[in-house]
Design an enzyme around this catalytic site. Structure first.
Site: not given
Ligand SMILES: Cc1cc2nc3c(=O)[nH]c(=O)nc-3n(C[C@H](O)[C@H](O)[C@H](O)COP(=O)(O)O)c2cc1C
Length: 313
Positions: A21, A43, A68-70, A127, A189-190
């Site tokens: 994603s 995404k 750190s796209i957010g 999140c 995830n990261t």
């Protein structure tokens, strides 16, 4: 010649390779034959339109990158009117990644997106849970269990749950997601990270901290996939630092049934299809008829007699 199909919680994909994603988008059809992919993973989409984090949003590090796209998002109406019709043109199943700041927000998104053209939901629970302490849902087994249970009620589609690697005991979180009704776990995830510019003394991403991805994280996530695979019975999708078919095979051996490829696509836009071709060649060369035979096939005891190993060391 070889059977690359895998069953991911009721969704049978033609091969185990798919994008991660947020690292793949519509324009890539110029360089990648979309019909060859095991699945599309969008995404992460949120209900409302969202801007992203302050810039700079990406910094390269040794063997990886911090982003750190957010989760910038065009919101649900745009997604339904534009993104879904785009992907409907392809035979490849579409997995929609969703995120929300509350349990009800997650449930209503999953319900609204359980529609024609969507093959599965991937809940990005890395999140913040704004109804509680603001920590990511996936950092607590209790919050994971609560959000996944509600998601399970909200959709009849295969439910994939993407975990965060930023926890001490990922197997506990995996068990909580499975017992609440997840069909598949995406691990992971990261990894939360930080880098500082020594000329300006400023953090190298605008949000101070960000998520580390790429080869730097691969051994950590392979370990977490291995731990999760021993803790649950549902399939696992490995994700973290896969740059080539050898990396993908390593994840399968650790217990993943499929893999997602992220950062590699930024380096080589056609990485996904190269990995599919090279995985196929590996299976043919080794005389392995089904990719499923690799899943969890890591050998934890050496076939060599102990004396030989000791003599060689
Ligand atoms: C630029 C960028 C954007 C990302 N956006 C998302 C996202 O929207 N949702 C999500 O679940 N993961 C997102 N991720 C995480 C990736 O899906 C993946 O979990 C992570 O990058 C590890 O895989 P990799 O090392 O192959 O990149 C993003 C990663 C990057 C590098």
């Amino acid at each position: 010649m070889v059977d690359l199909r895998v069953d991911l919680g009721g969704l049978v994909v033609c091969n185990p390779i798919m994008p991660a994603s947020g690292t793949f988008s519509e324009g890539l059809e110029q360089v990648v034959d979309f019909n060859q992919l095991g699945a599309f993973v969008t995404k992460t989409v949120t209900r409302e339109r969202r801007g992203g984090n302050p810039t700079p949003r990406v910094a390269e590090t040794s063997s990886g990158m911090i982003n750190s796209i957010g989760i910038p998002s065009d919101g649900i109406p745009y997604f339904i009117d534009h993104t879904l019709p785009f992907y409907r043109r392809f035979a490849t199943p579409l997995v929609v990644s969703i995120s929300a700041p509350s349990i009800e927000g997650f449930a209503s998104l999953a319900a609204d997106l359980s529609r024609d053209g969507v093959a599965a939901i991937e809940a990005n629970i890395s999140c913040p849970n704004l109804e509680e302490d603001g920590r990511a849902f996936a950092m607590s087994a209790r919050a994971t269990e609560a959000v996944v249970r509600r998601l399970r009620d909200a959709t009849a589609l295969p439910l994939w749950v993407k975990l965060t690697p930023n926890v001490g005991e990922i197997a506990d979180i995996a068990r909580a997601a499975e017992s609440a009704g997840a069909d598949v776990l995406t691990v992971a995830n990261t990894i939360l990270a930080m880098a500082i510019d020594t000329e300006t003394f400023l953090p190298r991403v605008g949000n101070v901290m960000g998520g580390l991805s790429g080869p730097a994280i691969k051994p950590i996530i392979v370990r977490q996939v291995f731990q999760c695979a021993r803790a649950v019975r549902i399939p696992i999708i490995g994700c973290g630092g896969i740059m080539n078919a050898t990396d993908a095979i390593e994840y399968l051996l650790a217990g993943a049934s499929a893999v997602q490829v992220g950062t590699a696509t930024f380096v080589h836009p056609a990485a996904l299809t190269t990995i599919i071709d090279d995985l196929t060649a590996f299976l043919v060369r080794r005389g392995i008829e089904r990719v499923g035979a690799l899943v969890g096939a890591v050998r934890l005891t050496s076939p060599e007699p102990v004396e030989t190993l000791v003599a060689a060391s």
